[in-house]
Design an enzyme around this catalytic site. Sequence first.
Site, mmCIF file in Angstrom:
data_model
loop_
_atom_site.group_PDB
_atom_site.id
_atom_site.type_symbol
_atom_site.label_atom_id
_atom_site.label_comp_id
_atom_site.label_asym_id
_atom_site.label_seq_id
_atom_site.Cartn_x
_atom_site.Cartn_y
_atom_site.Cartn_z
ATOM 1 N N GLY A 172 0.789 -1.237 0.000
ATOM 2 C CA GLY A 172 0.000 0.000 0.000
ATOM 3 C C GLY A 172 0.816 1.280 0.000
ATOM 4 N N PHE A 201 2.762 2.721 -5.747
ATOM 5 C CA PHE A 201 2.018 3.663 -6.594
ATOM 6 C C PHE A 201 0.514 3.345 -6.631
ATOM 7 C CE2 PHE A 201 0.946 4.063 -11.330
ATOM 8 C CZ PHE A 201 0.345 5.305 -11.187
ATOM 9 N N GLY A 212 -1.167 0.924 -4.995
ATOM 10 C CA GLY A 212 -1.692 0.616 -3.658
ATOM 11 C C GLY A 212 -2.036 1.866 -2.864
ATOM 12 N N THR A 264 9.536 -12.189 -4.336
ATOM 13 C CA THR A 264 8.395 -11.382 -3.871
ATOM 14 C C THR A 264 7.108 -11.771 -4.597
ATOM 15 O OG1 THR A 264 9.825 -9.542 -3.317
ATOM 16 C CG2 THR A 264 7.515 -9.022 -3.678
ATOM 17 N N THR A 294 -1.269 -8.154 -14.265
ATOM 18 C CA THR A 294 -0.891 -7.190 -15.312
ATOM 19 C C THR A 294 -1.177 -7.754 -16.707
ATOM 20 O OG1 THR A 294 1.063 -6.286 -16.439
ATOM 21 C CG2 THR A 294 1.480 -8.044 -14.903
ATOM 22 N N ASP A 295 -1.409 -6.832 -17.651
ATOM 23 C CA ASP A 295 -1.616 -7.271 -19.051
ATOM 24 C C ASP A 295 -0.371 -7.954 -19.613
ATOM 25 O OD1 ASP A 295 -0.016 -4.965 -19.290
ATOM 26 O OD2 ASP A 295 -1.284 -4.002 -20.800
ATOM 27 N N GLU A 296 0.804 -7.680 -19.003
ATOM 28 C CA GLU A 296 2.060 -8.237 -19.524
ATOM 29 C C GLU A 296 2.100 -9.757 -19.404
ATOM 30 O OE1 GLU A 296 5.600 -6.025 -18.629
ATOM 31 O OE2 GLU A 296 4.439 -4.233 -18.186
ATOM 32 N N LYS A 316 4.742 -12.584 -12.540
ATOM 33 C CA LYS A 316 3.359 -12.161 -12.287
ATOM 34 C C LYS A 316 2.372 -13.210 -12.829
ATOM 35 C CE LYS A 316 1.903 -8.812 -10.730
ATOM 36 N NZ LYS A 316 1.478 -8.604 -9.327
ATOM 37 N N LYS A 370 9.520 4.342 -14.226
ATOM 38 C CA LYS A 370 8.565 3.973 -15.271
ATOM 39 C C LYS A 370 8.501 5.119 -16.270
ATOM 40 C CE LYS A 370 7.564 0.176 -13.172
ATOM 41 N NZ LYS A 370 6.558 -0.037 -12.181
ATOM 42 N N TYR A 411 13.510 3.792 -25.960
ATOM 43 C CA TYR A 411 14.081 2.490 -26.337
ATOM 44 C C TYR A 411 13.767 2.128 -27.793
ATOM 45 C CZ TYR A 411 14.448 1.409 -21.275
ATOM 46 O OH TYR A 411 14.746 1.407 -19.942
ATOM 47 N N HIS A 469 11.914 -6.891 -25.542
ATOM 48 C CA HIS A 469 10.924 -5.802 -25.421
ATOM 49 C C HIS A 469 9.619 -6.167 -26.135
ATOM 50 C CE1 HIS A 469 10.438 -1.121 -25.699
ATOM 51 N NE2 HIS A 469 9.476 -1.717 -25.024
HETATM 52 P P1 TYD Z 1 7.638 0.934 -18.539
HETATM 53 O O1 TYD Z 1 7.115 2.190 -17.951
HETATM 54 O O2 TYD Z 1 8.928 0.376 -18.030
HETATM 55 O O3 TYD Z 1 6.463 -0.134 -18.457
HETATM 56 P P2 TYD Z 1 6.352 -1.630 -19.120
HETATM 57 O O4 TYD Z 1 7.644 -1.986 -19.745
HETATM 58 O O5 TYD Z 1 6.052 -2.465 -17.951
HETATM 59 O O6 TYD Z 1 5.241 -1.521 -20.119
HETATM 60 O O7 TYD Z 1 7.819 1.150 -20.109
HETATM 61 C C1 TYD Z 1 6.741 1.517 -20.927
HETATM 62 C C2 TYD Z 1 7.236 1.567 -22.343
HETATM 63 O O8 TYD Z 1 8.205 2.613 -22.457
HETATM 64 C C3 TYD Z 1 7.947 0.302 -22.761
HETATM 65 O O9 TYD Z 1 7.629 0.013 -24.133
HETATM 66 C C4 TYD Z 1 9.414 0.630 -22.610
HETATM 67 C C5 TYD Z 1 9.470 2.100 -22.905
HETATM 68 N N1 TYD Z 1 10.524 2.833 -22.177
HETATM 69 C C6 TYD Z 1 11.420 3.660 -22.884
HETATM 70 O O10 TYD Z 1 11.342 3.803 -24.126
HETATM 71 N N2 TYD Z 1 12.382 4.318 -22.177
HETATM 72 C C7 TYD Z 1 12.496 4.192 -20.817
HETATM 73 O O11 TYD Z 1 13.419 4.806 -20.221
HETATM 74 C C8 TYD Z 1 11.582 3.346 -20.110
HETATM 75 C C9 TYD Z 1 11.675 3.182 -18.617
HETATM 76 C C10 TYD Z 1 10.608 2.701 -20.835
#
Ligand code: TYD
Length: 332
Positions: free
Chosen positions: A8, A11, A13, A100, A125-127, A153, A188, A206, A275
Site C-alpha cells: 500500500g 504507486f 496501492g 516477492t 498485469t496485461d504483460e 506475475k 517507469k 528504447y 521488449h
Molecule cells: P515501462 O514504464 O517500463 O512499463 P512496461 O515496460 O512495464 O510496459 O515502459 C513503458 C514503455 O516505455 C515500454 O515500451 C518501454 C518504454 N521505455 C522507454 O522507451 N524508455 C524508458 O526509459 C523506459 C523506462 C521505458
Amino acid sequence: MKLLVTGGLGFIGSNFIRLILKKYPDYKVVNLDIQNYAGNPNNLKDVEDNPQYGFIKGDICDEKLVEDIFSTEKPDALVHFAAASHVDRSILGPQEFVRTNVLGTQVLLDAARHHKIGRFVHIGTDEEYGSIQQGSFRETDPLNPSSPYSSSKAAASLLALSYFNTFHLPVIVTRSSNNFGCNQYPEKVIPLFITNLIEGKKVPLYGDGFNVRDWLYVLDNCKAIDEVLHKGKEGEIYNVGGDNEFSNIELTKLLLKFLEKDASYIEYVKDRPGHDRRYSLDCSKIKEKLNWQPKFEFNYGIYLTADWYRKNEWWWKPLKSGEYLEYYKKQY
Ligand code: TYD
C-alpha cells in the site's frame, strides 16, 4: 469491513487506499508494506493519522509475520498489490521478482486459506498475456509472458487461481494495462520522462519507439479494483484497460508538448532485451458484468500527472539520486 492491503505504500496501492478511506468512512485498512525504494511513506503522508488506517512494515514472504497479522487483525478481505514491478530491474536481477511475486503470493494465499478470508483480490498485469500484433487479449487467452517480471506475475496469478480451484479460496484476479498518475516512481516511462524534462534532461526512448502500450489512469484502475472487490465473481479474472493505445513515440511527443520541449530532447537508446511490441486488452467483461468504464480522458490524465510532478518536486527529487542513478549508470 477490514481490508488488508499489501504494497500500500507503492504507486497503485497508495492511490487505492486513499480512495477506499474516502469512499468508505466505516472501513478499516491495514497496510502491509516492506517500505523499499518504491514503497514510499510519503505516498500516504496525508492519511498517516487517519484512525481508519494502520501500517505494518514487513515482508510478505515472512510467513510468521503474515500469520500474526491474520491472527491479530482478522481482515475480511485482502487486496494484494505488493510486487516487484519494473521490467528493466527484472532483467538485471530476476531472483527478487520470483521471491516477492511468486513466493510472497503463496505465503499470503496460505495464510488467507488458514484464516478463511472472505475475498482475495490479486492484482496482475496485461504483460502476463505477452505481446500481440493485432486484436486484444481476453481473460480466457493463454498466458505468454516474456520478461522475468511478467513471468513471475503470470506464475503468481495462476497460483492464486489454483487456490480457488483446489481450496475454494475466494480469489479474484485483475489484469490491468500500464497505469499512470501521481506517486509513480520515476523509473517507469511517464514519470521518468516528465521529471527528466522538468530537469531539462533528455528522455531515453528504447529501440525505434514504436512499441505500443495501453494507458490507464491510476484512479480508473482503483475504481475497477473497488468494483471487483465488492461485486466481482470468485474464481474469475477481469481485464482492466484504459482504451488508450499509443506508441512510445506518440506518448513522448505528447509529454514534450505538455512540458514545452522540442524533439531534440528525445534520445534514442539501445532497446530493452525481449521488449514486448504491443500490449492490448479486451475489457468487455468488466464493462458488461461490473458496469465499469475508464473515465479519465488520456490527455487530461497526462495533464493532471505532469501538473502533479511539476508541483511536487519534494516528492520525486530525492528519488532521482543515489541508488537510482547507480542503477541507470549500469544500464547505459
Ligand atoms: P515501462 O514504464 O517500463 O512499463 P512496461 O515496460 O512495464 O510496459 O515502459 C513503458 C514503455 O516505455 C515500454 O515500451 C518501454 C518504454 N521505455 C522507454 O522507451 N524508455 C524508458 O526509459 C523506459 C523506462 C521505458
